[in-house]
Every structure is written in structure tokens, then in C-alpha cells.
Design an enzyme around this catalytic site. Structure first.
Site, mmCIF file in Angstrom:
data_model
loop_
_atom_site.group_PDB
_atom_site.id
_atom_site.type_symbol
_atom_site.label_atom_id
_atom_site.label_comp_id
_atom_site.label_asym_id
_atom_site.label_seq_id
_atom_site.Cartn_x
_atom_site.Cartn_y
_atom_site.Cartn_z
ATOM 1 C CG ASP A 1 -1.821 1.123 1.304
ATOM 2 O OD1 ASP A 1 -1.710 2.174 0.883
ATOM 3 O OD2 ASP A 1 -3.111 0.588 1.390
ATOM 4 C CB THR B 1 -5.437 5.890 -1.928
ATOM 5 O OG1 THR B 1 -5.827 4.803 -1.066
ATOM 6 C CG2 THR B 1 -4.732 5.481 -3.197
ATOM 7 C CB THR C 1 -7.237 13.344 -13.745
ATOM 8 O OG1 THR C 1 -8.336 13.630 -14.279
ATOM 9 C CG2 THR C 1 -7.162 13.821 -12.409
ATOM 10 C CG ASP C 2 -9.455 15.769 -18.089
ATOM 11 O OD1 ASP C 2 -9.702 15.072 -17.176
ATOM 12 O OD2 ASP C 2 -9.789 15.731 -19.219
ATOM 13 C CD GLU C 3 -12.599 13.778 -13.561
ATOM 14 O OE1 GLU C 3 -12.879 13.832 -12.468
ATOM 15 O OE2 GLU C 3 -12.832 12.691 -14.315
ATOM 16 C CE1 TYR D 1 -9.265 10.397 -9.655
ATOM 17 C CE2 TYR D 1 -10.627 11.597 -10.754
ATOM 18 C CZ TYR D 1 -9.506 10.731 -10.747
ATOM 19 O OH TYR D 1 -8.456 10.413 -11.493
ATOM 20 C CE LYS E 1 -4.643 11.685 -9.906
ATOM 21 N NZ LYS E 1 -3.829 10.607 -9.815
ATOM 22 N N GLY F 1 -22.769 17.092 -8.726
ATOM 23 C CA GLY F 1 -21.614 18.085 -9.053
ATOM 24 C C GLY F 1 -21.053 17.629 -10.320
ATOM 25 C CE1 TYR G 1 3.391 -12.627 -8.935
ATOM 26 C CE2 TYR G 1 0.927 -12.773 -9.118
ATOM 27 C CZ TYR G 1 2.323 -12.316 -9.601
ATOM 28 O OH TYR G 1 2.722 -11.881 -10.697
HETATM 29 P P1 NAD Z 1 -7.711 2.009 -11.636
HETATM 30 O O1 NAD Z 1 -8.663 2.398 -10.537
HETATM 31 O O2 NAD Z 1 -8.136 1.225 -12.874
HETATM 32 O O3 NAD Z 1 -6.271 1.453 -11.068
HETATM 33 C C1 NAD Z 1 -5.977 1.837 -9.692
HETATM 34 C C2 NAD Z 1 -4.937 0.790 -9.367
HETATM 35 O O4 NAD Z 1 -4.206 1.478 -8.317
HETATM 36 C C3 NAD Z 1 -5.356 -0.359 -8.978
HETATM 37 O O5 NAD Z 1 -4.612 -1.248 -9.389
HETATM 38 C C4 NAD Z 1 -5.415 -0.325 -7.446
HETATM 39 O O6 NAD Z 1 -5.117 -1.626 -6.814
HETATM 40 C C5 NAD Z 1 -4.204 0.483 -7.240
HETATM 41 N N1 NAD Z 1 -4.136 1.248 -5.853
HETATM 42 C C6 NAD Z 1 -5.105 1.826 -5.423
HETATM 43 N N2 NAD Z 1 -4.886 2.213 -4.034
HETATM 44 C C7 NAD Z 1 -3.627 1.838 -3.762
HETATM 45 C C8 NAD Z 1 -2.861 1.887 -2.548
HETATM 46 N N3 NAD Z 1 -3.257 2.611 -1.627
HETATM 47 N N4 NAD Z 1 -1.527 1.425 -2.759
HETATM 48 C C9 NAD Z 1 -1.085 0.752 -3.734
HETATM 49 N N5 NAD Z 1 -1.903 0.525 -4.907
HETATM 50 C C10 NAD Z 1 -3.256 0.958 -4.866
HETATM 51 O O7 NAD Z 1 -7.170 3.605 -12.143
HETATM 52 P P2 NAD Z 1 -6.773 4.000 -13.723
HETATM 53 O O8 NAD Z 1 -8.113 4.416 -14.264
HETATM 54 O O9 NAD Z 1 -5.913 3.052 -14.352
HETATM 55 O O10 NAD Z 1 -6.145 5.239 -13.322
HETATM 56 C C11 NAD Z 1 -4.753 5.257 -12.949
HETATM 57 C C12 NAD Z 1 -3.986 6.713 -12.715
HETATM 58 O O11 NAD Z 1 -4.371 7.462 -13.679
HETATM 59 C C13 NAD Z 1 -4.731 7.405 -11.755
HETATM 60 O O12 NAD Z 1 -3.702 8.016 -10.918
HETATM 61 C C14 NAD Z 1 -6.047 8.160 -12.203
HETATM 62 O O13 NAD Z 1 -6.062 9.285 -11.278
HETATM 63 C C15 NAD Z 1 -5.107 8.630 -13.463
HETATM 64 N N6 NAD Z 1 -5.904 8.986 -14.690
HETATM 65 C C16 NAD Z 1 -6.997 8.099 -14.991
HETATM 66 C C17 NAD Z 1 -7.751 8.521 -16.221
HETATM 67 C C18 NAD Z 1 -8.600 7.615 -16.666
HETATM 68 O O14 NAD Z 1 -9.488 7.889 -17.673
HETATM 69 N N7 NAD Z 1 -8.968 6.262 -16.245
HETATM 70 C C19 NAD Z 1 -7.383 9.594 -17.015
HETATM 71 C C20 NAD Z 1 -6.355 10.440 -16.305
HETATM 72 C C21 NAD Z 1 -5.563 10.264 -15.341
HETATM 73 O O1 DAU Z 2 -11.060 13.021 -17.251
HETATM 74 C C1 DAU Z 2 -10.172 11.943 -16.829
HETATM 75 C C2 DAU Z 2 -10.988 11.081 -15.649
HETATM 76 O O2 DAU Z 2 -11.826 10.433 -16.314
HETATM 77 C C3 DAU Z 2 -10.148 10.183 -14.855
HETATM 78 O O3 DAU Z 2 -9.374 10.879 -14.022
HETATM 79 C C4 DAU Z 2 -11.055 9.469 -13.868
HETATM 80 O O4 DAU Z 2 -10.218 8.672 -13.169
HETATM 81 C C5 DAU Z 2 -11.705 8.357 -14.853
HETATM 82 O O5 DAU Z 2 -12.686 7.833 -14.013
HETATM 83 C C6 DAU Z 2 -12.665 9.541 -15.774
HETATM 84 O O6 DAU Z 2 -13.760 10.342 -14.992
HETATM 85 P P1 DAU Z 2 -15.156 10.306 -15.529
HETATM 86 O O7 DAU Z 2 -16.153 10.578 -14.524
HETATM 87 O O8 DAU Z 2 -15.067 11.129 -16.831
HETATM 88 O O9 DAU Z 2 -15.621 8.901 -16.066
HETATM 89 P P2 DAU Z 2 -16.796 7.891 -16.235
HETATM 90 O O10 DAU Z 2 -16.577 6.763 -17.170
HETATM 91 O O11 DAU Z 2 -17.176 7.664 -14.715
HETATM 92 O O12 DAU Z 2 -17.783 8.896 -16.696
HETATM 93 C C7 DAU Z 2 -17.843 9.343 -18.095
HETATM 94 C C8 DAU Z 2 -19.044 10.241 -18.343
HETATM 95 O O13 DAU Z 2 -20.321 9.310 -18.442
HETATM 96 C C9 DAU Z 2 -19.302 11.187 -17.421
HETATM 97 O O14 DAU Z 2 -19.969 12.353 -17.660
HETATM 98 C C10 DAU Z 2 -20.485 10.566 -16.382
HETATM 99 C C11 DAU Z 2 -21.160 9.516 -17.344
HETATM 100 N N1 DAU Z 2 -21.750 8.382 -16.818
HETATM 101 C C12 DAU Z 2 -21.094 7.582 -16.110
HETATM 102 C C13 DAU Z 2 -21.287 6.253 -15.671
HETATM 103 C C14 DAU Z 2 -20.514 5.423 -14.988
HETATM 104 C C15 DAU Z 2 -23.181 8.203 -16.974
HETATM 105 O O15 DAU Z 2 -23.804 8.587 -17.609
HETATM 106 N N2 DAU Z 2 -23.465 6.951 -16.686
HETATM 107 C C16 DAU Z 2 -22.780 6.000 -15.873
HETATM 108 O O16 DAU Z 2 -23.276 4.874 -15.446
#
Ligand code: NAD
Ligand code: DAU
Length: 346
Positions: A56, A97, A127-129, A152, A156, A285, A343
Site C-alpha cells: 500500500d 490514497t 488527470t484533467d479533472e 476525486y 488529485k 456536481g 503468488y
Molecule cells: P484504476 O482504478 O483502474 O487502478 C488503480 C490501481 O491503483 C489499482 O490497481 C489499485 O489496486 C491501485 N491502488 C489503489 N489504491 C492503492 C494504494 N493505496 N496502494 C497501492 N495501490 C493502490 O485507475 P486507472 O483508471 O488505471 O487510473 C490510473 C491513474 O491515472 C490514476 O492516478 C488516475 O487518477 C489517473 N488517470 C486516469 C484516467 C482515466 O481515464 N482512467 C485519466 C487520467 C488520469
Molecule cells: O477525465 C479523466 C477522468 O476520466 C479520470 O481522471 C477518472 O479516473 C476517470 O474515471 C474518468 O472520469 P469520468 O467521471 O469522466 O469517467 P466515467 O467513466 O465515470 O464517466 C464518463 C461520463 O459518463 C461522465 O460524464 C459521467 C457519465 N456516466 C458515467 C457512468 C459510470 C453516465 O452517464 N453513466 C454511468 O453509469
């Protein structure tokens, strides 16, 4: 060390580094939360330059022991709680985390590297968020002021600030990137695209928040991994880079496109899958629009996306349809036993 390597994006980054750089030892550090799935890495788990460590990031003692053991010269930090809807239900898990975990990693890295910071790098994946929500016009650039609105994105944003604070205060060599929405294989089906693919296949309702008018900029996950590789090797220390797909989609338009692709792939009549669309209560939000200006990364480091969205989405659908076992394990919870099988017996 790559943190969060068992997650969606992390597994693509680990795979790219293990295959492309046989001279690197890649240590994947992951706590295996519900989002961590080692089945994502089956194809490379026996590679001689790959090691998995279950830990962790908030546990400074264990992280320090791993620094002693491997003498890391670089950290690519992806581990995070990543789902906005979960952050609304349990914000403190995100503080722990994303904020405390990142600050702990920075602190341990500084402790080990401070005598000689040369050739060290702490790469923080964000992230862009963090930039908040756009109106109809404009783009997020690297100088856009942070304005996070969900627990979230606030966590970040805070982690990004700690990264820059360690750079300015202690001279820790860092680089940071902020990426838009990723899509592709191994995406956990709580996020929009894999959730829709799974529900369409099972003829379940497709829950669309509000009126489906929110806009996201989508990037193929392999292109994000390529961008991380580029920034890791050629990015300037202390700089941040935006990563995006130049690819904005209104949610409802994306859903209709996906429904059409699924109708074709499943041999259904055009329009059948779209009948499953169900408008539900909006996310609290809910940010209206994200759009990334990734021109700095393009001009300075030469990166650009490699794939058109329609093609990438079709590839993604093909992957989910060909990997039913993966999705079954994820939805049934079976994937969580994989670590024990793979493992603990060793
Ligand atoms: P994910 O949720 O799929 O994976 C997160 C991973 O982190 C998992 O394997 C989980 O086990 C591990 N983790 C969580 N808490 C932990 C801890 N305390 N210690 C060690 N490991 C831990 O996330 P993702 O979508 O692959 O995103 C990865 C990174 O990229 C994140 O930092 C996220 O903010 C960023 N990001 C994601 C997106 C997107 O669209 N998914 C876009 C931009 C940035
Ligand atoms: O922009 C980068 C981000 O994109 C990352 O930092 C986040 O980790 C990643 O989860 C993602 O965030 P979003 O909130 O944009 O992704 P999500 O897939 O949850 O939702 C995408 C869009 O769809 C958002 O406008 C919410 C909407 N949505 C989502 C879900 C899960 C729905 O309408 N219905 C749904 O059931």
C-alpha cells in the site's frame, strides 16, 4: 517502480515498459484494491525483467524496505482511487490514497535520493479533472488554474500540489502529466464505456446520467501509455504536460455510436441496443465539459494520438467480446483470488 500497475492504465504502462525496455527491471507495486487485477498482466508476468510487489502506498515502512531492496532510480506513480462516483460516497478513502499516499511516496523517494538526485525521476500521473469544468468553448492548458469540484478531483489536485511542492522546496526531480478520459482493454466496468459494453451484451439498461449532454475528451489507453513513455524519457524536470485525444464527445452521442457498433458485432437489428438507453439521476456536481489542449506535448516532445476514436472503440468492443472470461471474473469477484493462486503458493 510503477505504482498501480495492476489497474487499467497502469497495466498498459507496465506492459509497454517490460516489453520495450528489457534492460529495465520493472517493479509493479500495487495494493490490489477492488480495481487491481493481476489477470491484466498474465501475458508478461513471467518476463525476467518484471516483479510484482503487493503493498500500500500509504505504508511508508514497507515502501522504504522496497527502496532498500531494489534501489529504485525512478517512480511512475499511477496508484489511486480513480472513480468519481465512489469519491462521492467515500471521500476520505480518496484523501487517504491519493493525498496521503502520494505525499508518503514523495517523502520516501526524497529520503532515499536526497544525497544524489542525479538521474532520478518521480513521475506523477494525474488527470484533467483538476482543472474543473469548461463551458461550451475553450480548452485546458498547462497554465489553467486548478478548480476541482469532486472529492476525486480535489484529491488529485492536492496530490499534484504536493508533487510540485517537493520539486520547489526540496529539489526532488519530478514530472507530471494530466490526461483526459482513457478507454480501451482491461477497463474496470464501473466506468462508462466498459459498463455500457457489458450491459448491452447482457441486454441490461444503459444508465445515462442527466440528459447525457456532458462532454468528455477520449484517448485510447495505449496512446496514454505511449505519452507516459515519451514524457518519462524526454520530459523536462519540474514541468507538467497535458495529454488528450483532441476528441470530444457528448455522452449521448458516444452511447449511440457504441450501440451501433454493438448491434453490428452482435448481429442485432440496428437500433436494438439503443432501446436500452435509460436516463437516470445526474451525478452530484457533474462536470459539464472537459477538453484538453495537448499541443505542448506535441510541439515539445513530438507525441500525438495514433488512433481515431471510432477505430479504437471498435477494437475495444472486440477485446471485450473476445475476453468474456476477464469480464466474468471481474463482475463475479473471482479475479481477486488470482493473486492467491498465482503468488502465495510461490
Ligand atoms: P484504476 O482504478 O483502474 O487502478 C488503480 C490501481 O491503483 C489499482 O490497481 C489499485 O489496486 C491501485 N491502488 C489503489 N489504491 C492503492 C494504494 N493505496 N496502494 C497501492 N495501490 C493502490 O485507475 P486507472 O483508471 O488505471 O487510473 C490510473 C491513474 O491515472 C490514476 O492516478 C488516475 O487518477 C489517473 N488517470 C486516469 C484516467 C482515466 O481515464 N482512467 C485519466 C487520467 C488520469
Ligand atoms: O477525465 C479523466 C477522468 O476520466 C479520470 O481522471 C477518472 O479516473 C476517470 O474515471 C474518468 O472520469 P469520468 O467521471 O469522466 O469517467 P466515467 O467513466 O465515470 O464517466 C464518463 C461520463 O459518463 C461522465 O460524464 C459521467 C457519465 N456516466 C458515467 C457512468 C459510470 C453516465 O452517464 N453513466 C454511468 O453509469
Amino acid at each position: 517502480m510503477i505504482t498501480g500497475g495492476a489497474g487499467f492504465i497502469g497495466s498498459h504502462v507496465v506492459r509497454l515498459f517490460v516489453n520495450k525496455y528489457p534492460e529495465y527491471l520493472v517493479v509493479n507495486l500495487d495494493a490490489l484494491t477492488y480495481a487491481g487485477n493481476l489477470e491484466n498482466l498474465r501475458d508478461i508476468e513471467s518476463a525476467p525483467n518484471y516483479v510484482f510487489e503487493k503493498a500500500d502506498i500509504t505504508d511508508q515502512k514497507t515502501i522504504s524496505q522496497l527502496f532498500e531492496k531494489y534501489e529504485f532510480d525512478a517512480v511512475i506513480h499511477l496508484a489511486a482511487e480513480s472513480h468519481v462516483d465512489r469519491s462521492i460516497i467515500d471521500p476520505l478513502a480518496f484523501v487517504k490514497t491519493n493525498v496521503l499516499g502520494t505525499a508518503s511516496l514523495l517523502n520516501v523517494s526524497l529520503g532515499f535520493w536526497k544525497k544524489n538526485m542525479n538521474d532520478k525521476l518521480f513521475y506523477h500521473v494525474s488527470t484533467d479533472e483538476v482543472y474543473g469544468s469548461l463551458g461550451e468553448k475553450g480548452f485546458f492548458t498547462e497554465t489553467t488554474a486548478y478548480d476541482p469540484r469532486s472529492p476525486y478531483s480535489a484529491s488529485k489536485a492536492s496530490s499534484d500540489h504536493f508533487v510540485m511542492a517537493y520539486y520547489h522546496t526540496y529539489g526532488l526531480p519530478v514530472v507530471l502529466s494530466n490526461c483526459s478520459n482513457n478507454y480501451g482493454s482491461h477497463h474496470f466496468p464501473e466506468k462508462l464505456i466498459p459498463l455500457l459494453i457489458n450491459n448491452i451484451k447482457k441486454n441490461k439498461p444503459l444508465p445515462i446520467y442527466g440528459k447525457g449532454e456532458n462532454i468528455r475528451d477520449w484517448l485510447w489507453v495505449n496512446d496514454h501509455a505511449r505519452a507516459i513513455d515519451t514524457i518519462f524519457h524526454t520530459g523536462k524536470k519540474g514541468e507538467k504536460y497535458n495529454i488528450g485525444g483532441f476528441n470530444e464527445w457528448k455522452n449521448i452521442d458516444l452511447v449511440h455510436l457504441l450501440c451501433r457498433i454493438m448491434d453490428k458485432k452482435l448481429g442485432r437489428k440496428e437500433g436494438d441496443s439503443a432501446k436500452l438507453i435509460t436516463f437516470v439521476k445526474d451525478r452530484a456536481g457533474h462536470d459539464m465539459r472537459y477538453a484538453i489542449d495537448a499541443s505542448k506535448l506535441n510541439k515539445e516532445l513530438g507525441w500525438k494520438p495514433s488512433l481515431q476514436f471510432e477505430e479504437g472503440l471498435e477494437k475495444t468492443v472486440d477485446w471485450y467480446l473476445a475476453n468474456e472470461e476477464w469480464i466474468d471474473h471481474v463482475t463475479s469477484g473471482n479475479y481477486q483470488h488470482y493473486y492467491d493462486q498465482q503468488y502465495e503458493k510461490r
